[in-house]
Design a protein around this motif. Structure first.
Motif, PDB file in Angstrom:
ATOM      1  N   ILE A   1      15.555 -67.337  26.117  1.00  0.00           N
ATOM      2  CA  ILE A   1      15.796 -67.896  27.448  1.00  0.00           C
ATOM      3  C   ILE A   1      16.077 -69.371  27.248  1.00  0.00           C
ATOM      4  CG2 ILE A   1      13.306 -68.170  27.883  1.00  0.00           C
ATOM      5  CD1 ILE A   1      13.930 -67.596  30.845  1.00  0.00           C
TER       6      ILE A   1
ATOM      7  N   SER B   1      17.892 -73.255  28.954  1.00  0.00           N
ATOM      8  CA  SER B   1      18.367 -73.991  30.123  1.00  0.00           C
ATOM      9  C   SER B   1      18.867 -75.344  29.659  1.00  0.00           C
ATOM     10  CB  SER B   1      17.224 -74.186  31.119  1.00  0.00           C
ATOM     11  OG  SER B   1      16.336 -75.163  30.640  1.00  0.00           O
TER      12      SER B   1
ATOM     13  N   VAL C   1      12.337 -73.907  32.433  1.00  0.00           N
ATOM     14  CA  VAL C   1      11.857 -72.615  31.943  1.00  0.00           C
ATOM     15  C   VAL C   1      10.353 -72.711  31.859  1.00  0.00           C
ATOM     16  CG1 VAL C   1      11.865 -71.004  30.032  1.00  0.00           C
ATOM     17  CG2 VAL C   1      13.940 -72.202  30.623  1.00  0.00           C
TER      18      VAL C   1
ATOM     19  N   GLY D   1      12.846 -68.664  34.381  1.00  0.00           N
ATOM     20  CA  GLY D   1      13.692 -69.855  34.466  1.00  0.00           C
ATOM     21  C   GLY D   1      14.114 -69.991  35.918  1.00  0.00           C
TER      22      GLY D   1
ATOM     23  N   ILE E   1      15.484 -66.551  36.816  1.00  0.00           N
ATOM     24  CA  ILE E   1      15.794 -65.637  35.709  1.00  0.00           C
ATOM     25  C   ILE E   1      14.458 -65.257  35.112  1.00  0.00           C
ATOM     26  CG2 ILE E   1      16.671 -65.523  33.371  1.00  0.00           C
ATOM     27  CD1 ILE E   1      18.985 -67.001  34.091  1.00  0.00           C
TER      28      ILE E   1
ATOM     29  N   ALA F   1      12.431 -63.195  32.134  1.00  0.00           N
ATOM     30  CA  ALA F   1      12.596 -62.556  30.820  1.00  0.00           C
ATOM     31  C   ALA F   1      11.225 -62.298  30.238  1.00  0.00           C
ATOM     32  CB  ALA F   1      13.416 -63.460  29.899  1.00  0.00           C
TER      33      ALA F   1
ATOM     34  N   ILE G   1      15.007 -58.235  31.031  1.00  0.00           N
ATOM     35  CA  ILE G   1      15.532 -59.433  31.691  1.00  0.00           C
ATOM     36  C   ILE G   1      16.072 -59.053  33.056  1.00  0.00           C
ATOM     37  CG2 ILE G   1      16.126 -60.904  29.733  1.00  0.00           C
ATOM     38  CD1 ILE G   1      18.968 -59.803  29.911  1.00  0.00           C
TER      39      ILE G   1
ATOM     40  N   THR H   1      17.781 -61.131  36.894  1.00  0.00           N
ATOM     41  CA  THR H   1      17.983 -62.321  37.696  1.00  0.00           C
ATOM     42  C   THR H   1      17.969 -61.894  39.150  1.00  0.00           C
ATOM     43  OG1 THR H   1      19.417 -64.223  38.068  1.00  0.00           O
ATOM     44  CG2 THR H   1      20.504 -62.123  37.685  1.00  0.00           C
TER      45      THR H   1
END
Lengths: 191, 198
Positions: A9, A11, A29, A39, A95, A97, A107, A109
């Motif tokens: 993950i 960002s 995150v 995230g 997000i 995960a 995972i 979103t």
């Protein structure tokens, strides 16, 4: 992004108010428990508040049920929390995960009102999401080992944020395997 | 009476009707709270119905939030919390029922007793209501940890027979079973060999 018995993950690190960059080390995150990360892109204050509320709910869950939340359960929880505010939403796209039962990577979103989108390969969100979709689609391969996964996700992230003026100032990547968690900071175009 | 085995749980109760004119199919002492959790009571029927309704709602609320079926321990805790509330709030009286909740979830088969005070206990085998001390003694002798479910059903029926005044038959007992398939089933047909043997 999902790899072989692991996930990554990532960002960017920019916090800005339209054109002005306010911080270059902003954390997006967050850890929920050892094998579950979230995230949160979008409005920074909503991201922080939502994270605090989720940690609160998860801690109570841990005390009551004497176990960690499964990633699928957590995703359903986030979805219901976001939909509760259907007519005055949190301006965040999460997000989620995690490693589920038998360390199977999970995972997903969702949009800012909780519409879940599960995927087997990768999920993206944020201002550069369209570039990210393109980059991930072309760079992704199934069953990557952690090192290769790290390379792939880093390249996808850096190349997409370079095409977006509101993202950038470096990257932050977390690779999670059943046995360890690796955190890396990426140096990209600092602009 | 309730019995937990390695591969399931069985609950059983006698169905004492006030008169032979009563339609016995309308009386159901054993109810399911979720597809994998069942409950039986001892005490006041109407109070039981209220608790069943509240517990079912709580189980569904949990599902709406987590999209996961509620674990047995959590449902027992929430039901017990409701019962405790009624011992401390103003203008209400405690529930006049003791519940035996049987369920099968990720932690295996489980069985809990919940009292009107709101306290709950986990049992391997238990009895409540009329003749409870004799029934418990009987169960203490008969219960083994590695019992099979069918033996458990047999033992439950025998325990009922011990305390029953009159002739026991399929029409005046109720049995509920949860096997490893995690589905709470209300048993309608029983092998009558148990009744004919004295």
């Amino acid at each position: 992004m999902v790899g072989k018995n692991c996930f990554a993950i990532a960002s960017d690190r920019r916090l800005g108010v339209q054109l002005q960059t306010v911080a270059t080390d902003f954390q997006r995150v967050f850890k929920i428990h050892g094998k579950l990360y979230i995230g949160l892109s979008g409005l920074a204050s909503d991201a922080q508040t939502l994270y605090q509320r989720l940690v609160f709910k998860h801690k109570l869950y841990q005390l009551r049920e004497e176990r960690d939340m499964k990633p699928e359960t957590f995703a359903s929880l986030v979805s219901s929390m976001l939909y509760e505010k259907r007519f005055g939403p949190y301006f965040c796209q999460p997000i989620i995960a995690g490693l589920g039962q038998d360390d199977e990577p999970f995972i997903c979103t969702m949009d800012c009102i909780g519409a879940k989108e599960l995927a087997k390969d990768f999920v993206v969100s944020g201002t550069a999401s369209e570039s990210l979709y393109g980059a991930c689609e072309s760079m992704y391969k199934p069953n990557m080992e952690p090192e290769e996964l790290f390379e792939t996700i880093s390249q996808a992230l850096l190349s997409s944020v370079d095409r977006d003026c509101l993202s950038g100032w470096g990257g932050y990547v977390l690779i999670v395997t059943p046995t360890e968690v690796q955190e890396r900071i990426l140096k990209g175009r600092m602009d | 009476w309730k019995l937990k085995t390695a591969n399931g749980v069985v609950i059983a109760t006698e169905k004492k009707l006030p008169s032979i004119l009563v339609d016995e199919t309308s009386v159901q002492k054993i109810q399911s709270l979720t597809p994998n959790i069942g409950v039986v009571y001892s005490g006041m029927g109407p109070d039981f119905r209220v608790l069943v309704r509240k517990s079912r709602k709580q189980a569904q609320q949990y599902y709406r939030l987590y999209k996961e079926t509620i674990p047995v321990t959590q449902l027992v805790r929430e039901t017990a919390a409701v019962m405790q509330e009624f011992t401390q709030s103003g203008g209400v009286r405690p529930f006049g029922v003791s519940l035996l909740i049987a369920g099968y979830d990720d932690n295996g088969p489980q069985l809990y007793q919940v009292d009107p005070s709101g306290s709950y206990f986990s049992w391997k085998a238990s009895a409540m209501g009329k003749n409870v001390s004799n029934a418990k003694t009987f169960l203490e002798k008969r219960y083994t940890e590695d019992m099979e479910l069918d033996d458990a059903i047999h033992t439950a029926i025998l325990t009922l027979k011990e305390g029953y005044e009159g002739q026991i038959s399929a029409n005046n007992i109720e049995i509920g079973v949860i096997r490893a398939d995690r589905e709470f089933k209300y048993v309608y047909k029983v092998n009558y060999a148990v009744f004919t043997a004295t």
